[in-house]
Motif scaffolding. Structure first.
Motif, PDB file in Angstrom:
ATOM      1  N   ASN A  70     -11.803  20.346 -34.055  1.00 16.88           N
ATOM      2  CA  ASN A  70     -13.012  19.638 -34.456  1.00 16.88           C
ATOM      3  C   ASN A  70     -13.866  20.600 -35.273  1.00 16.88           C
ATOM      4  O   ASN A  70     -13.638  21.768 -35.291  1.00 16.88           O
ATOM      5  CB  ASN A  70     -13.652  18.843 -33.487  1.00 16.88           C
ATOM      6  CG  ASN A  70     -14.317  19.509 -32.721  1.00 16.88           C
ATOM      7  OD1 ASN A  70     -14.834  20.657 -32.670  1.00 16.88           O
ATOM      8  ND2 ASN A  70     -15.048  18.940 -31.542  1.00 16.88           N
ATOM      9  N   PHE A  71     -14.839  19.893 -35.898  1.00 17.50           N
ATOM     10  CA  PHE A  71     -15.884  20.588 -36.743  1.00 17.50           C
ATOM     11  C   PHE A  71     -16.606  21.652 -35.935  1.00 17.50           C
ATOM     12  O   PHE A  71     -17.014  22.729 -36.430  1.00 17.50           O
ATOM     13  CB  PHE A  71     -16.770  19.538 -37.221  1.00 17.50           C
ATOM     14  CG  PHE A  71     -17.786  20.031 -38.303  1.00 17.50           C
ATOM     15  CD1 PHE A  71     -17.347  20.519 -39.742  1.00 17.50           C
ATOM     16  CD2 PHE A  71     -19.241  20.331 -37.921  1.00 17.50           C
ATOM     17  CE1 PHE A  71     -18.435  20.999 -40.309  1.00 17.50           C
ATOM     18  CE2 PHE A  71     -19.938  21.044 -38.813  1.00 17.50           C
ATOM     19  CZ  PHE A  71     -19.582  21.371 -40.152  1.00 17.50           C
ATOM     20  N   GLY A  72     -16.730  21.369 -34.829  1.00 16.53           N
ATOM     21  CA  GLY A  72     -17.332  22.438 -33.936  1.00 16.53           C
ATOM     22  C   GLY A  72     -16.520  23.597 -33.432  1.00 16.53           C
ATOM     23  O   GLY A  72     -16.893  24.745 -32.464  1.00 16.53           O
ATOM     24  N   GLY A  73     -15.307  23.470 -33.572  1.00 17.39           N
ATOM     25  CA  GLY A  73     -14.262  24.623 -33.028  1.00 17.39           C
ATOM     26  C   GLY A  73     -13.587  24.169 -31.892  1.00 17.39           C
ATOM     27  O   GLY A  73     -12.922  24.837 -31.496  1.00 17.39           O
ATOM     28  N   VAL A  74     -13.933  23.304 -31.282  1.00 14.89           N
ATOM     29  CA  VAL A  74     -13.041  22.745 -30.111  1.00 14.89           C
ATOM     30  C   VAL A  74     -11.642  22.168 -30.293  1.00 14.89           C
ATOM     31  O   VAL A  74     -11.409  21.672 -31.221  1.00 14.89           O
ATOM     32  CB  VAL A  74     -13.927  21.612 -29.487  1.00 14.89           C
ATOM     33  CG1 VAL A  74     -13.395  21.103 -28.286  1.00 14.89           C
ATOM     34  CG2 VAL A  74     -15.465  22.025 -29.029  1.00 14.89           C
ATOM     35  N   ILE A  75     -10.761  22.790 -29.594  1.00 10.71           N
ATOM     36  CA  ILE A  75      -9.508  22.595 -29.764  1.00 10.71           C
ATOM     37  C   ILE A  75      -9.049  21.221 -28.818  1.00 10.71           C
ATOM     38  O   ILE A  75      -9.643  21.236 -27.610  1.00 10.71           O
ATOM     39  CB  ILE A  75      -8.607  23.810 -29.203  1.00 10.71           C
ATOM     40  CG1 ILE A  75      -8.908  25.034 -30.048  1.00 10.71           C
ATOM     41  CG2 ILE A  75      -6.916  23.492 -29.351  1.00 10.71           C
ATOM     42  CD1 ILE A  75      -8.734  24.963 -31.718  1.00 10.71           C
TER      43      ILE A  75
END
Length: 149
Positions: A70-75
């Motif tokens: 996602n945009f925040g880098g969460v996989i």
């Protein structure tokens, strides 16, 4: 002068075919509102929305090897994927959705948005007109030789 920019979402309502109908009955469709996400590389639907559209509790999903970030880098690992027959502007499209186990409005990817002609250049002008003044002025300055008064 300080401007506060509100995040705008562009939404598109579509009809999705429900595969639970009997073979001798006409296909039924279910309305679903999707967010147009030009930053997304795949179509995404929550497991709850998938179950609601298909009107069944079982998953009946194909295996997905996708790895979403996602945009925040969460996989995020999808629980599966499914091709769904979707109707937009009375035209039928067979779209692949990654099904995720989070509460998320369905997203349509940049490729899907383009393939279905859901965004035109008029939308880009709207976005430019509503971006921050300094960004808009910078773009206009860089493009001055291409613009006519």
């Amino acid at each position: 002068m300080h401007m506060v920019q509100q995040k705008k979402s562009f939404l598109k309502s579509m009809q999705i075919e429900n595969s639970k109908t009997k073979t001798d009955e006409p296909n039924q469709t279910v309305p679903l509102e999707c967010q147009l996400d030009s930053g997304s590389t795949c179509n995404i639907m929550s497991l709850d929305d998938y179950r609601w559209v298909m009107q069944e509790r079982s998953n009946n999903l194909d295996i997905s090897n996708a790895r979403l970030e996602n945009f925040g880098g969460v996989i995020l690992k999808p629980v599966g994927q499914k091709y769904l027959d979707c109707y937009v502007k009375e035209k039928k499209y067979n779209l692949l959705f990654q099904i995720v186990n989070i509460n998320q409005k369905p997203l349509l990817s940049a490729k899907t948005i383009e393939d279905l002609n859901l965004v035109t250049n008029h939308d880009a002008v709207y976005h430019l007109a509503n971006s921050s003044c300094s960004r808009a002025e910078s773009i206009i300055e860089n493009m001055r030789m291409y613009l006519k008064a």
